[in-house]
Design a protein around this motif. Structure first.
Motif, PDB file in Angstrom:
ATOM      1  N   ASP A 210     -16.130 -15.302 -16.935  1.00  0.00           N
ATOM      2  CA  ASP A 210     -17.401 -15.706 -16.344  1.00  0.00           C
ATOM      3  C   ASP A 210     -18.496 -15.560 -17.400  1.00  0.00           C
ATOM      4  O   ASP A 210     -18.221 -15.196 -18.557  1.00  0.00           O
ATOM      5  CB  ASP A 210     -17.723 -14.871 -15.097  1.00  0.00           C
ATOM      6  N   LEU A 211     -19.735 -15.839 -17.004  1.00  0.00           N
ATOM      7  CA  LEU A 211     -20.849 -15.804 -17.953  1.00  0.00           C
ATOM      8  C   LEU A 211     -21.048 -14.431 -18.590  1.00  0.00           C
ATOM      9  O   LEU A 211     -21.300 -14.316 -19.782  1.00  0.00           O
ATOM     10  CB  LEU A 211     -22.146 -16.223 -17.245  1.00  0.00           C
ATOM     11  N   ALA A 216     -20.544 -10.661 -23.163  1.00  0.00           N
ATOM     12  CA  ALA A 216     -19.993  -9.415 -23.709  1.00  0.00           C
ATOM     13  C   ALA A 216     -19.105  -9.705 -24.918  1.00  0.00           C
ATOM     14  O   ALA A 216     -19.121  -8.954 -25.910  1.00  0.00           O
ATOM     15  CB  ALA A 216     -19.210  -8.674 -22.632  1.00  0.00           C
ATOM     16  N   ARG A 217     -18.325 -10.774 -24.842  1.00  0.00           N
ATOM     17  CA  ARG A 217     -17.455 -11.139 -25.964  1.00  0.00           C
ATOM     18  C   ARG A 217     -18.272 -11.604 -27.163  1.00  0.00           C
ATOM     19  O   ARG A 217     -17.950 -11.284 -28.314  1.00  0.00           O
ATOM     20  CB  ARG A 217     -16.469 -12.232 -25.525  1.00  0.00           C
ATOM     21  N   ILE A 218     -19.321 -12.375 -26.918  1.00  0.00           N
ATOM     22  CA  ILE A 218     -20.170 -12.842 -28.007  1.00  0.00           C
ATOM     23  C   ILE A 218     -20.800 -11.654 -28.732  1.00  0.00           C
ATOM     24  O   ILE A 218     -20.905 -11.643 -29.968  1.00  0.00           O
ATOM     25  CB  ILE A 218     -21.248 -13.809 -27.471  1.00  0.00           C
ATOM     26  N   LYS A 219     -21.211 -10.634 -27.988  1.00  0.00           N
ATOM     27  CA  LYS A 219     -21.804  -9.443 -28.604  1.00  0.00           C
ATOM     28  C   LYS A 219     -20.856  -8.786 -29.604  1.00  0.00           C
ATOM     29  O   LYS A 219     -21.287  -8.216 -30.604  1.00  0.00           O
ATOM     30  CB  LYS A 219     -22.182  -8.417 -27.528  1.00  0.00           C
ATOM     31  N   LEU A 243     -27.260 -17.258 -27.252  1.00  0.00           N
ATOM     32  CA  LEU A 243     -26.043 -18.047 -27.435  1.00  0.00           C
ATOM     33  C   LEU A 243     -25.359 -18.309 -26.104  1.00  0.00           C
ATOM     34  O   LEU A 243     -24.810 -19.398 -25.868  1.00  0.00           O
ATOM     35  CB  LEU A 243     -25.087 -17.331 -28.392  1.00  0.00           C
ATOM     36  N   THR A 244     -25.383 -17.331 -25.219  1.00  0.00           N
ATOM     37  CA  THR A 244     -24.786 -17.504 -23.888  1.00  0.00           C
ATOM     38  C   THR A 244     -25.536 -18.572 -23.103  1.00  0.00           C
ATOM     39  O   THR A 244     -24.924 -19.390 -22.400  1.00  0.00           O
ATOM     40  CB  THR A 244     -24.791 -16.176 -23.117  1.00  0.00           C
ATOM     41  N   ILE A 251     -19.181 -23.513 -20.127  1.00  0.00           N
ATOM     42  CA  ILE A 251     -18.159 -22.616 -19.586  1.00  0.00           C
ATOM     43  C   ILE A 251     -17.545 -23.166 -18.290  1.00  0.00           C
ATOM     44  O   ILE A 251     -16.495 -22.699 -17.850  1.00  0.00           O
ATOM     45  CB  ILE A 251     -18.744 -21.205 -19.335  1.00  0.00           C
ATOM     46  N   LYS A 252     -18.144 -24.190 -17.710  1.00  0.00           N
ATOM     47  CA  LYS A 252     -17.639 -24.753 -16.455  1.00  0.00           C
ATOM     48  C   LYS A 252     -16.542 -25.779 -16.754  1.00  0.00           C
ATOM     49  O   LYS A 252     -16.746 -26.688 -17.563  1.00  0.00           O
ATOM     50  CB  LYS A 252     -18.774 -25.414 -15.680  1.00  0.00           C
ATOM     51  N   PRO A 253     -15.374 -25.690 -16.089  1.00  0.00           N
ATOM     52  CA  PRO A 253     -14.286 -26.647 -16.335  1.00  0.00           C
ATOM     53  C   PRO A 253     -14.682 -28.076 -15.960  1.00  0.00           C
ATOM     54  O   PRO A 253     -15.509 -28.303 -15.067  1.00  0.00           O
ATOM     55  CB  PRO A 253     -13.163 -26.141 -15.425  1.00  0.00           C
ATOM     56  N   ASN A 254     -14.066 -29.037 -16.646  1.00  0.00           N
ATOM     57  CA  ASN A 254     -14.332 -30.459 -16.430  1.00  0.00           C
ATOM     58  C   ASN A 254     -13.215 -31.089 -15.607  1.00  0.00           C
ATOM     59  O   ASN A 254     -12.028 -30.905 -15.920  1.00  0.00           O
ATOM     60  CB  ASN A 254     -14.429 -31.189 -17.776  1.00  0.00           C
TER      61      ASN A 254
END
Length: 554
Positions: A210-211, A216-219, A243-244, A251-254
């Protein structure tokens, strides 16, 4: 005979809300991007459902210039499952425009087993890759601005590992010098570009639940080291939030559809030879919550995408495949057996039988995970009955079943036999057996991958790689999962070594820590993170007329 794009352009597409309705997606869960594509955000009840469908992983032998058709089989198989009355969906990666304009082409299948709108998907689609490229380069700009503005983080310009990114195959950008032009133009230093699909942000996007997980991963992304050789992260720079924000829609699927209107989720596209090579966990999980059968693929051969899906994605997804399908072609196996690429239309049983060793290694490597394995023979019109019988006999001798499919010509009708078999195999009880435990030392994990998946003797480290592992051990990074960055064309790290070589060693020249994604990348052989264009790139054959009709796209 019509080309792939001509078939796609002649297709009668359903409006995307009608496609969505077939798997219970309501209009309030859709964010339409025109008539035939949309992003989806499931409501709370569906998004938290623990009832999951059956998962079918499609992988293949090592790719060759003869073509294997992994994406085509993936799409055709889902259509076949729908054709025999099953509620099916597809979960695929988004194509990168670099290969689309280069040599590999698109990634929407082919013939009568395609995902549409084909041109949109292979080009700009819903803008996910543009958002990723912009976010990646925003981070690069912030890093250089920090150097310019007094370098408060004490960053060592020689040890910055965050490059710039572009979704184009451009070898001229692999190594560059930036900051020239005097004091107002930045701090001069060496830099370079990766292709967008090699960006850690791409890997992170496909792993985030999720967002907030994304942020958290970007950090945790390591962008370089300071003068004391300590890691510096995005959290230290303070731009994770920005960046988020740039990736809030990506992040939303297509949602799109096959030619037969089977729903398809296409989301994310990290390369399998330099990253994990799978579509997003979010898209795969969403499909599993909506359908009874989900067909997904992992990039390139089973040695790359297959292994990474099983050892890295599965623990994060929380769901193991219920069956693994290995795609092979007579043509590719003959090439692996030494046949001339200009004579693949001719029956050549000796070359085929020699090349079957490549399929055999992939059968062994996938079967060791404890999941049922079957082979799909993607049949070409020039394949002879004797050649098909040779493959089927070989597969049966190894304890598995093989099913010829003709999905390129016949769509779902060309894989009904395989679909019926998978309905049975996915019901079989199995115990998943991962290759390694995350807590094992990095060197042990590396050797297991080479010995059990590639069929080689083990790894050899450069002096730089050895020093990096010693440093990572002190930092606690050596217990991260391993992502091998290796040529897709061979089980070894030598692209010209075809078939099933033995007793080879994989040379690891260096590691790249990807703490946001949660793995260590091992760069092997001469693998590159920015591809180049071939002598005759696909871009030379792509055109558009005054009516907006595109030609040459594949």
């Amino acid at each position: 005979m019509k080309t792939d794009i001509e078939i796609a352009q002649a297709a009668e597409l359903w409006p995307i809300n009608k496609v969505a309705a077939t798997v219970g997606i309501t209009e309030t869960e859709l964010e339409p991007y025109g008539y035939d594509k949309a992003k989806i955000v499931l409501d709370e009840a569906k998004a938290t459902s623990t009832k999951l469908g059956k998962l079918i992983l499609v992988t293949s032998i090592n790719p060759t210039v003869a073509g294997e058709g992994k994406s085509t089989v993936t799409v055709g198989l889902a259509d076949a499952l729908a054709k025999i009355g099953q509620k099916a969906m597809v979960a695929l990666r988004e194509p990168s425009m670099g290969p689309v304009m280069g040599m590999k082409g698109g990634a929407t299948g082919g013939g009568m087993a395609q995902v549409v709108p084909m041109a949109d998907i292979n080009l700009h689609f819903t803008g996910d890759f543009h958002a990723l490229t912009s976010a990646h380069n925003t981070l690069a700009a912030v890093i250089d601005n920090s150097l310019q503005q007094g370098n408060p983080l004490n960053l060592d310009p020689r040890r910055i590992i965050w490059k710039r990114a572009l979704d184009v195959n451009d070898r001229a950008l692999r190594h560059i010098t930036i900051g020239l032009g005097g004091p107002t133009s930045g701090v001069p230093r060496e830099d370079g570009f990766d292709i967008t699909v090699a960006s850690e942000l791409m890997a992170i996007l496909t792993l985030a639940h999720d967002l907030m997980d994304l942020k958290a991963r970007i950090k945790r992304i390591v962008i370089g080291y300071n003068y004391d050789k300590e890691p510096v992260t995005v959290a230290d720079l303070g731009v994770a939030g920005a960046l988020t924000v740039m990736l809030k829609d990506a992040i939303k699927p297509n949602l799109v559809q096959t030619l037969a209107h089977t729903p398809v989720l296409i989301h994310g596209g990290p390369f399998a030879n330099i990253a994990q090579g799978t579509n997003s966990i979010k898209a795969t999980k969403t499909a599993l919550q909506l359908a009874d059968y989900v067909v997904t693929e992992a990039g390139f051969g089973a040695d790359l995408g297959g292994e990474k899906f099983l050892d890295f994605k599965v623990p994060l997804l929380g769901k193991t495949p219920d069956t693994i399908v290995i795609v092979a072609t007579v043509r590719a196996l003959k090439l692996n057996g030494g046949a001339d690429k200009n004579s693949l239309k001719n029956e050549d049983l000796p070359a085929l039988e020699k090349g079957l060793a490549n399929l055999g290694q992939h059968l062994r490597s996938m079967a060791r995970y404890g999941v049922p394995v079957v082979v799909a023979i993607n049949r070409f019109t020039t394949d002879t009955d004797a050649e098909l019988a040779s493959i089927e006999h070989y597969v049966v001798e190894h304890g598995h079943a093989a099913y010829p499919v003709t999905v390129w010509a016949d769509g779902g009708a060309g894989a009904e036999n395989l679909a019926q078999a998978l309905v049975e195999t996915t019901q079989q009880a199995h115990v998943f057996n991962p290759l390694y435990d995350f807590s094992e030392p990095a060197l042990d994990k590396l050797n297991k991958i080479v010995q059990e998946i590639y069929g080689g003797a083990g790894v050899e480290l450069s002096s730089k790689a050895e020093q990096q592992l010693r440093t990572y051990a002190k930092l606690g990074w050596d217990r991260l999962p391993i992502i091998m960055a290796k040529t897709q064309y061979s089980l070894s790290d030598d692209a010209k070594l075809l078939g099933a070589p033995r007793d080879f060693k994989i040379h690891i020249r260096e590691f790249v820590p990807k703490l946001g994604a949660g793995f260590l990348v091992a760069l092997t052989g001469t693998i590159l993170t920015m591809p180049g264009l071939p002598k005759h790139p696909a871009a030379l054959d792509i055109d558009i007329d005054e009516h907006g009709v595109i030609t040459g796209l594949s």
